[in-house]
Design an enzyme around this catalytic site. Structure first.
Site, mmCIF file in Angstrom:
data_model
loop_
_atom_site.group_PDB
_atom_site.id
_atom_site.type_symbol
_atom_site.label_atom_id
_atom_site.label_comp_id
_atom_site.label_asym_id
_atom_site.label_seq_id
_atom_site.Cartn_x
_atom_site.Cartn_y
_atom_site.Cartn_z
ATOM 1 N N CYS A 1 0.879 -1.172 0.000
ATOM 2 C CA CYS A 1 0.000 0.000 0.000
ATOM 3 C C CYS A 1 0.921 1.228 0.000
ATOM 4 O O CYS A 1 2.087 1.112 -0.380
ATOM 5 C CB CYS A 1 -0.966 -0.020 1.182
ATOM 6 S SG CYS A 1 -0.222 -0.046 2.823
ATOM 7 N N THR B 1 2.277 2.917 2.434
ATOM 8 C CA THR B 1 3.375 2.764 3.399
ATOM 9 C C THR B 1 3.697 1.314 3.733
ATOM 10 O O THR B 1 4.742 1.053 4.340
ATOM 11 C CB THR B 1 2.999 3.442 4.728
ATOM 12 O OG1 THR B 1 1.796 2.807 5.216
ATOM 13 C CG2 THR B 1 2.750 4.930 4.556
ATOM 14 N N HIS C 1 14.862 -14.340 11.249
ATOM 15 C CA HIS C 1 14.504 -14.200 12.662
ATOM 16 C C HIS C 1 13.014 -14.383 12.926
ATOM 17 O O HIS C 1 12.635 -14.853 13.991
ATOM 18 C CB HIS C 1 14.904 -12.807 13.179
ATOM 19 C CG HIS C 1 16.378 -12.653 13.389
ATOM 20 N ND1 HIS C 1 16.919 -11.761 14.288
ATOM 21 C CD2 HIS C 1 17.437 -13.278 12.810
ATOM 22 C CE1 HIS C 1 18.241 -11.841 14.253
ATOM 23 N NE2 HIS C 1 18.578 -12.744 13.348
ATOM 24 N N HIS D 1 15.689 -18.512 17.193
ATOM 25 C CA HIS D 1 14.680 -17.848 16.358
ATOM 26 C C HIS D 1 13.406 -18.691 16.283
ATOM 27 O O HIS D 1 12.293 -18.175 16.420
ATOM 28 C CB HIS D 1 15.239 -17.601 14.955
ATOM 29 C CG HIS D 1 16.508 -16.817 14.957
ATOM 30 N ND1 HIS D 1 16.636 -15.609 15.608
ATOM 31 C CD2 HIS D 1 17.722 -17.074 14.408
ATOM 32 C CE1 HIS D 1 17.867 -15.155 15.453
ATOM 33 N NE2 HIS D 1 18.546 -16.029 14.734
HETATM 34 C C1 RB5 Z 1 -4.170 5.161 0.974
HETATM 35 O O1 RB5 Z 1 -4.165 6.495 0.704
HETATM 36 C C2 RB5 Z 1 -3.179 4.836 2.083
HETATM 37 O O2 RB5 Z 1 -3.733 5.139 3.322
HETATM 38 C C3 RB5 Z 1 -2.769 3.385 2.011
HETATM 39 O O3 RB5 Z 1 -2.185 3.123 0.779
HETATM 40 C C4 RB5 Z 1 -1.774 2.892 3.044
HETATM 41 O O4 RB5 Z 1 -0.638 3.685 3.074
HETATM 42 C C5 RB5 Z 1 -2.299 2.599 4.365
HETATM 43 O O5 RB5 Z 1 -1.575 2.193 5.295
#
Ligand code: RB5
Length: 148
Positions: A68, A70, A101, A136
């Site tokens: 996504c 992030t 790990h 681990h």
């Molecule tokens: C979408 O805009 C964004 O929130 C999503 O891609 C992601 O980063 C969420 O964690």
């Protein structure tokens, strides 16, 4: 080889990196099932995380990749699925350690926070590193044994 099977999914924030990784993975010989998204229309990342994560949890795929903006939302959602151990990584070193790990069976990446070459190195390290035994395995066992 069955372990070369991968499922991958992304939201609109991860689609470009997903497409790049699908291409590199297929070129390397992995059997990749791409669950989308397939265009830049805004979608809800949990829908894609759950779709891929349930396929890993069921054993249909041994491993999966989620992307996504992030990687954070995807990893949080995927880790709600029993049997999924999803690590959000941002470097080759973290990819290697997620396998060695943490025995992660899913990897989450940020399409807006990780450049394609770094993401590829992280994915490649995760896919080619053996899960560590000894301490681990014992520590991952503590996580697997906990039912809460
Ligand atoms: C979408 O805009 C964004 O929130 C999503 O891609 C992601 O980063 C969420 O964690």
């Amino acid at each position: 080889m069955a372990n070369d099977k991968l499922v991958i999914a992304a939201d609109h924030g991860g689609i470009d990196l997903k497409n790049e990784l699908v291409s590199r993975l297929r070129d390397t010989g992995y059997d990749v099932t791409d669950l989308g998204t397939h265009n830049t229309e805004s979608v809800n990342y949990p829908d894609y995380a759950f779709d891929a994560a349930t396929k890993v949890a069921s054993g249909e795929f041994p491993r999966g990749i989620l992307i996504c903006g992030t990687g954070i939302g995807m990893s949080i959602a995927a880790n709600k699925v029993h049997g999924v151990y999803c690590a959000k990584v941002n470097s080759e070193e973290e990819g290697r350690l997620a396998a060695e790990h943490n025995h992660a069976n899913m990897l989450a990446l940020g399409g807006r926070t990780t450049d394609p070459d770094t993401a590829w190195k992280a994915v490649h390290a995760w896919l080619t590193t053996e899960p560590g035994a000894g301490r681990h395995e014992q520590r991952v066992g503590l996580i697997k044994a906990k039912d809460c």
